[in-house]
Every structure is written in C-alpha cells, then in structure tokens.
Design an enzyme around this catalytic site. Structure first.
Site, PDB file in Angstrom:
ATOM      1  N   TRP A  59      -7.198   3.026   2.357  1.00  0.00           N
ATOM      2  CA  TRP A  59      -8.460   3.511   2.907  1.00  0.00           C
ATOM      3  C   TRP A  59      -8.565   3.307   4.417  1.00  0.00           C
ATOM      4  CZ3 TRP A  59     -11.229   7.009   0.810  1.00  0.00           C
ATOM      5  CH2 TRP A  59     -12.494   7.330   1.366  1.00  0.00           C
TER       6      TRP A  59
ATOM      7  N   THR B 230      -4.064   2.585  -4.496  1.00  0.00           N
ATOM      8  CA  THR B 230      -4.625   2.514  -3.147  1.00  0.00           C
ATOM      9  C   THR B 230      -5.668   1.408  -3.112  1.00  0.00           C
ATOM     10  OG1 THR B 230      -5.702   3.817  -1.400  1.00  0.00           O
ATOM     11  CG2 THR B 230      -6.346   4.304  -3.656  1.00  0.00           C
ATOM     12  N   CYS B 231      -6.075   1.005  -1.901  1.00  0.00           N
ATOM     13  CA  CYS B 231      -7.094  -0.051  -1.757  1.00  0.00           C
ATOM     14  C   CYS B 231      -7.626   0.033  -0.334  1.00  0.00           C
ATOM     15  CB  CYS B 231      -6.498  -1.426  -2.073  1.00  0.00           C
ATOM     16  SG  CYS B 231      -5.120  -1.903  -1.004  1.00  0.00           S
ATOM     17  N   GLY B 232      -7.913  -1.098   0.295  1.00  0.00           N
ATOM     18  CA  GLY B 232      -8.388  -1.102   1.670  1.00  0.00           C
ATOM     19  C   GLY B 232      -7.270  -0.923   2.677  1.00  0.00           C
TER      20      GLY B 232
END
Length: 285
Positions: A269, A240-242
């Site tokens: 996110w 996962t990330c932004g």
C-alpha cells in the site's frame, strides 16, 4: 503437517534442542513501525538468542527505490549473508521481537532467494523469554560462508502485475492490514497515502492468524481464516499489506497449510496508495 517444520516454522523447544548444531544459523530480524520509537539493533545488542546475527531489514534492501525495504539486489543479499556467515548448507531460524512479525519478511526473502532450509521461530523472542531460555549480549563469531542464490521471480509481484491481476481477477489479492485500514475508515500510518484497498482484494488481517501468545494458529485454523474472508484458494494468490512486511505473514500461513502458488506485492500500500492514477476501493471486499 507437524508443528516443527524446518522449512516453515519451528517451536522454541525445537530451537533450544538444536541451538548447538554446527550448521544452524539464528537470525534476529526485529523491525518496528516508524512511529514505534524502538531501536531493534540496540535491543539486539543488549539481549538476543545465543549465536544470533542481526538482519537489518531497512539496510539489506534496494536503496535505489524510494519505497521502504524493497527486495535487495541478489548481489547485495549474497554479500550481506556472507558477511553474516550465513550460506550454503545452513539451517536458518529467523525470529523477531516485533508487533508485526517481521521475521516472516526475512523468511520470505530467503525463499525468494532460493533458500529452502529456513524457518520462523513460533512465538518469537517474547515466547523464548517467557520460558526463561538462555539469552546473551555478545556478538557471534562469524566465518564467511558462500551462498548460492537462485532468485525465484514468481514469488514477488510489482505494481504493474498487481494492477493487471486486480483487473482480470485471475489472482486472489489478499490484504494483511487491519480491517479499518482495509475499509478506508482509518488513516494510514504513513503520511500522504490514500485510504482504502486494491479493488477486488480480500482482507485477512495478519493478527487473525495468531494465538494470544503470537504463535501461529494450526494449519487447519489458518486455512479456515482465509476461507472465512472469501478467498478462493484454488486461485494463485498475491499478498499485500502496508509496506510488504505483514504480507509475508500471510505467505507463511499459506505455506503452512500447503498452498505454495502465492507471491508478495513488494511495494504494497505504500506504493499503491501513493499514486492517484491507481484505483482504490473502500468498505468491505
């Protein structure tokens, strides 16, 4: 694993040697954060690797979703690739000129769509330029080519699946954002998002996987970064990330050291941080 692997990562020297291969297709997948004030298509038009096609990450996405650049429907991906002249039997090399290694996102998209002969260019356009290799400003001659797509559903997760994984602990959830964002000490670049991380997740900032020239570290060094972050590599992983871009750098890194049981949380996110009903954690993992 050799440095040059046409299924994961190839060097600028490899690409230069194969640039005239009839079944090679080069893709410029540059994308920049919203506040970057850069126009990747305009930059592509001005200068790109010979024969490269431009892949618009925001356009080739699911516009039915309010979230940015979500995975496109299969039919849309196929039609866009056909119009770009990318299809069955092609070796694809994806590069970018981006601070967030957006080429990894497109590499993963091809993998999701069942395409295996696809690699990211190690070091991207900046390394190619630094070596004074050939560039051009003319569009390629494109001929339609059919692409057979077999979507690999196990390579992507939605918010419900990630929420279950967070509660059960049966996956390692690995966050590619910078440490300050992961800990909730820095504001998110997108307005309206809470600060913090998915409970139970680990933090492997994607920048930690790169050398000073933006090339990827060796497979052994990549594996060591995951282990140092407390990732249990015996478990399947969700990255996962932004907004689902740098999460794909983690996916590529794992593929480089032989871990293939991973998936990308597409909403990342931007989705999780927007919903007050989803729990968040702050501080260290």
């Amino acid at each position: 694993m050799d440095q040059d692997d046409p299924k994961t990562l190839v060097s600028t020297a490899w690409l230069a040697a194969h640039l005239k291969d009839p079944d090679l297709r080069v893709i410029d997948a540059s994308w920049h954060l919203p506040g970057g004030k850069r126009n990747p298509k305009a930059e592509y038009d001005a200068s790109h690797i010979p024969g490269a096609r431009f892949f618009d990450i925001d356009e080739i996405s699911d516009h039915r979703s309010a979230l940015p650049h979500m995975v496109p429907p299969v039919a849309k991906f196929m039609s866009r690739m056909r119009s770009m002249g990318v299809g069955d039997g092609h070796q694809v090399v994806v590069y970018d000129d981006s601070d967030v290694l957006s080429a990894a996102r497109v590499w993963w998209l091809f993998k999701l769509m069942g395409q295996n002969d696809v690699a990211m260019l190690d070091g991207g356009l900046s390394k190619w330029r630094s070596e004074e290799r050939t560039l051009e400003d003319v569009p390629p001659v494109v001929r339609d080519r059919h692409m057979t797509v077999r979507r690999q559903n196990h390579r992507v997760k939605d918010v419900t699946q990630v929420s279950a994984a967070s509660k059960l602990g049966d996956f390692e959830i690995i966050d590619a954002r910078a440490e300050g964002r992961f800990r909730g000490e820095l504001e998110e670049p997108r307005a309206g998002l809470r600060a913090g991380h998915i409970p139970g997740s680990r933090n492997v900032p994607f920048a930690n996987l790169l050398n000073h020239d933006k090339t990827l570290k060796t497979p052994d060094a990549l594996k060591a970064e995951f282990k140092a972050a407390g990732v249990d590599l015996s478990k399947p992983a969700i990255t996962t990330c932004g907004s689902g871009v740098t999460a794909c750098v983690l996916a590529l890194a794992m593929e480089r050291f032989g871990k293939t049981n991973y998936a990308v949380y597409d909403g990342s996110w931007t989705e999780w941080g927007a919903f007050s009903t989803l729990p968040i954690a702050t501080g260290e993992a």
